[in-house]
Design a protein around this motif. Structure first.
Motif, PDB file in Angstrom:
ATOM      1  N   GLU A 103       0.832  -1.210   0.000  1.00  0.00           N
ATOM      2  CA  GLU A 103       0.000   0.000   0.000  1.00  0.00           C
ATOM      3  C   GLU A 103       0.862   1.254   0.000  1.00  0.00           C
ATOM      4  OE1 GLU A 103      -2.965   0.165   3.087  1.00  0.00           O
ATOM      5  OE2 GLU A 103      -3.629  -1.873   2.637  1.00  0.00           O
ATOM      6  N   ARG A 104       1.910   1.251   0.826  1.00  0.00           N
ATOM      7  CA  ARG A 104       2.795   2.429   0.863  1.00  0.00           C
ATOM      8  C   ARG A 104       3.472   2.637  -0.491  1.00  0.00           C
ATOM      9  NH1 ARG A 104       4.008   0.497   6.209  1.00  0.00           N
ATOM     10  NH2 ARG A 104       5.840  -0.581   5.420  1.00  0.00           N
ATOM     11  N   ARG A 105       3.946   1.535  -1.107  1.00  0.00           N
ATOM     12  CA  ARG A 105       4.572   1.659  -2.430  1.00  0.00           C
ATOM     13  C   ARG A 105       3.576   2.199  -3.455  1.00  0.00           C
ATOM     14  NH1 ARG A 105       7.217  -3.257  -1.076  1.00  0.00           N
ATOM     15  NH2 ARG A 105       5.551  -4.445  -2.053  1.00  0.00           N
ATOM     16  N   ALA A 106       2.350   1.694  -3.414  1.00  0.00           N
ATOM     17  CA  ALA A 106       1.324   2.148  -4.357  1.00  0.00           C
ATOM     18  C   ALA A 106       1.000   3.619  -4.134  1.00  0.00           C
ATOM     19  CB  ALA A 106       0.064   1.300  -4.229  1.00  0.00           C
ATOM     20  N   ALA A 107       0.938   4.046  -2.876  1.00  0.00           N
ATOM     21  CA  ALA A 107       0.645   5.450  -2.580  1.00  0.00           C
ATOM     22  C   ALA A 107       1.767   6.346  -3.087  1.00  0.00           C
ATOM     23  CB  ALA A 107       0.438   5.647  -1.078  1.00  0.00           C
ATOM     24  N   VAL A 108       3.011   5.925  -2.889  1.00  0.00           N
ATOM     25  CA  VAL A 108       4.154   6.715  -3.377  1.00  0.00           C
ATOM     26  C   VAL A 108       4.123   6.782  -4.896  1.00  0.00           C
ATOM     27  CG1 VAL A 108       6.677   6.712  -3.584  1.00  0.00           C
ATOM     28  CG2 VAL A 108       5.614   6.332  -1.361  1.00  0.00           C
ATOM     29  N   GLN A 109       3.866   5.647  -5.545  1.00  0.00           N
ATOM     30  CA  GLN A 109       3.795   5.631  -7.004  1.00  0.00           C
ATOM     31  C   GLN A 109       2.662   6.515  -7.507  1.00  0.00           C
ATOM     32  OE1 GLN A 109       3.451   1.468  -7.832  1.00  0.00           O
ATOM     33  NE2 GLN A 109       5.661   1.118  -7.803  1.00  0.00           N
ATOM     34  N   ALA A 110       1.517   6.500  -6.832  1.00  0.00           N
ATOM     35  CA  ALA A 110       0.380   7.331  -7.245  1.00  0.00           C
ATOM     36  C   ALA A 110       0.729   8.811  -7.106  1.00  0.00           C
ATOM     37  CB  ALA A 110      -0.861   6.987  -6.417  1.00  0.00           C
ATOM     38  N   ARG A 111       1.431   9.159  -6.019  1.00  0.00           N
ATOM     39  CA  ARG A 111       1.834  10.570  -5.850  1.00  0.00           C
ATOM     40  C   ARG A 111       2.785  10.993  -6.962  1.00  0.00           C
ATOM     41  NH1 ARG A 111       1.744   9.609  -0.022  1.00  0.00           N
ATOM     42  NH2 ARG A 111       3.866   8.848  -0.191  1.00  0.00           N
ATOM     43  N   PHE A 112       3.750  10.121  -7.305  1.00  0.00           N
ATOM     44  CA  PHE A 112       4.675  10.449  -8.387  1.00  0.00           C
ATOM     45  C   PHE A 112       3.939  10.589  -9.716  1.00  0.00           C
ATOM     46  CE2 PHE A 112       8.228   8.678  -5.727  1.00  0.00           C
ATOM     47  CZ  PHE A 112       8.918   9.870  -5.625  1.00  0.00           C
ATOM     48  N   ARG A 113       2.988   9.680  -9.976  1.00  0.00           N
ATOM     49  CA  ARG A 113       2.214   9.781 -11.218  1.00  0.00           C
ATOM     50  C   ARG A 113       1.388  11.063 -11.252  1.00  0.00           C
ATOM     51  NH1 ARG A 113       0.444   4.018 -10.366  1.00  0.00           N
ATOM     52  NH2 ARG A 113       2.130   2.812 -11.251  1.00  0.00           N
ATOM     53  N   ALA A 114       0.786  11.403 -10.117  1.00  0.00           N
ATOM     54  CA  ALA A 114      -0.020  12.621 -10.055  1.00  0.00           C
ATOM     55  C   ALA A 114       0.874  13.845 -10.259  1.00  0.00           C
ATOM     56  CB  ALA A 114      -0.759  12.710  -8.720  1.00  0.00           C
ATOM     57  N   LYS A 115       2.049  13.828  -9.641  1.00  0.00           N
ATOM     58  CA  LYS A 115       2.993  14.941  -9.797  1.00  0.00           C
ATOM     59  C   LYS A 115       3.440  15.044 -11.260  1.00  0.00           C
ATOM     60  CE  LYS A 115       7.465  16.590  -8.265  1.00  0.00           C
ATOM     61  NZ  LYS A 115       8.699  16.224  -7.609  1.00  0.00           N
ATOM     62  N   ASP A 116       3.775  13.875 -11.855  1.00  0.00           N
ATOM     63  CA  ASP A 116       4.182  13.876 -13.261  1.00  0.00           C
ATOM     64  C   ASP A 116       3.047  14.366 -14.162  1.00  0.00           C
ATOM     65  OD1 ASP A 116       6.659  12.925 -12.581  1.00  0.00           O
ATOM     66  OD2 ASP A 116       6.249  10.840 -13.182  1.00  0.00           O
ATOM     67  N   ALA A 117       1.831  13.955 -13.857  1.00  0.00           N
ATOM     68  CA  ALA A 117       0.681  14.377 -14.664  1.00  0.00           C
ATOM     69  C   ALA A 117       0.485  15.885 -14.542  1.00  0.00           C
ATOM     70  CB  ALA A 117      -0.572  13.638 -14.231  1.00  0.00           C
ATOM     71  N   LYS A 118       0.629  16.391 -13.318  1.00  0.00           N
ATOM     72  CA  LYS A 118       0.462  17.833 -13.093  1.00  0.00           C
ATOM     73  C   LYS A 118       1.540  18.618 -13.847  1.00  0.00           C
ATOM     74  CE  LYS A 118      -0.062  21.142  -9.356  1.00  0.00           C
ATOM     75  NZ  LYS A 118      -0.004  21.341  -7.907  1.00  0.00           N
ATOM     76  N   GLU A 119       2.777  18.133 -13.756  1.00  0.00           N
ATOM     77  CA  GLU A 119       3.867  18.792 -14.468  1.00  0.00           C
ATOM     78  C   GLU A 119       3.666  18.688 -15.973  1.00  0.00           C
ATOM     79  OE1 GLU A 119       7.440  16.993 -13.022  1.00  0.00           O
ATOM     80  OE2 GLU A 119       7.304  17.999 -11.081  1.00  0.00           O
ATOM     81  N   SER A 120       3.186  17.559 -16.424  1.00  0.00           N
ATOM     82  CA  SER A 120       2.952  17.353 -17.846  1.00  0.00           C
ATOM     83  C   SER A 120       1.854  18.276 -18.361  1.00  0.00           C
ATOM     84  CB  SER A 120       2.586  15.889 -18.096  1.00  0.00           C
ATOM     85  OG  SER A 120       2.323  15.691 -19.456  1.00  0.00           O
ATOM     86  N   LYS A 121       0.787  18.446 -17.559  1.00  0.00           N
ATOM     87  CA  LYS A 121      -0.301  19.351 -17.958  1.00  0.00           C
ATOM     88  C   LYS A 121       0.181  20.787 -18.026  1.00  0.00           C
ATOM     89  CE  LYS A 121      -4.442  16.892 -16.647  1.00  0.00           C
ATOM     90  NZ  LYS A 121      -5.653  16.914 -15.855  1.00  0.00           N
ATOM     91  N   SER A 122       1.054  21.159 -17.080  1.00  0.00           N
ATOM     92  CA  SER A 122       1.563  22.527 -17.118  1.00  0.00           C
ATOM     93  C   SER A 122       2.480  22.734 -18.325  1.00  0.00           C
ATOM     94  CB  SER A 122       2.295  22.871 -15.817  1.00  0.00           C
ATOM     95  OG  SER A 122       3.482  22.109 -15.711  1.00  0.00           O
ATOM     96  N   ASP A 123       3.067  21.629 -18.821  1.00  0.00           N
ATOM     97  CA  ASP A 123       3.894  21.689 -20.022  1.00  0.00           C
ATOM     98  C   ASP A 123       3.052  21.535 -21.279  1.00  0.00           C
ATOM     99  OD1 ASP A 123       6.095  21.912 -18.413  1.00  0.00           O
ATOM    100  OD2 ASP A 123       6.732  19.817 -18.639  1.00  0.00           O
TER     101      ASP A 123
END
Length: 182
Positions: A103-123
């Motif tokens: 669960e902790r690994r999945a939560a960390v991965q989800a945060r990274f994906r969300a961060k990447d998605a947010k950065e990607s949208k801003s780009d």
């Protein structure tokens, strides 16, 4: 009796103490099976030897290995009962810890994906993980030694031919839903 217990399918309806269980067979008959200083079962077949229900408790619920002598003794000492219960508790604790780590690994991965998605949208681009929303739950992988918590049948590991949705585990899940609703 061992072969019959290993091949039989029972659903655990209730735990009555650490070594007692209410079981239901596929014909909707209920049995109360207890292992300990004197094994007993409501089926009436449990005397000097195990019945299929007490053998099921020892093999599948308490997970005593078939080659372990306590598995086939007509009675158990307090130390042997304690060892069987401790082994089961250690196994459950190990599985809980593995699930928490996943669960902790999945939560960390989800945060990274969300961060990447947010950065990607801003780009102006779109990330491959952007379809996952923050906080979304991911299905836990099935480990090789995982078993159904209701019928104690072994689940197939992720990547093997899936038993998800099989009629056997569908019956176990329907029983769980029925018990929680009632």
């Amino acid at each position: 009796v061992r072969e019959l217990a290993e091949a039989s399918r029972f659903f655990v309806l209730q735990s009555v103490g650490p070594t007692g269980f209410v079981l239901r067979d596929e014909s909707d008959r209920k049995f109360r099976a207890f292992v300990g200083s004197q094994h007993s079962c409501s089926c009436g077949s449990c005397g000097d030897d195990h019945c299929v229900h007490t053998a099921f408790v020892m093999l599948k619920i308490l997970k005593v290995r078939p080659d372990n002598p306590i598995c086939w003794q007509a009675s158990l000492t307090d130390a042997e009962i304690s060892d069987a219960i401790s082994a089961r508790q250690r196994e459950e604790e190990r599985r809980v810890q593995e699930a928490q780590r996943a669960e902790r690994r999945a939560a960390v991965q989800a945060r990274f994906r969300a961060k990447d998605a947010k950065e990607s949208k801003s780009d102006g681009g779109k990330s491959e993980g952007s379809e996952l929303c923050e906080g979304s739950a991911q299905r836990q992988p099935i480990a090789e030694d995982d078993s159904c918590p209701i019928c104690y049948e072994q689940l197939l590991p992720t990547g093997a031919a899936s038993n998800e949705g099989s009629s056997e585990h569908r019956a176990a899940m329907q029983l769980l839903v029925f018990c929680k609703a009632g």
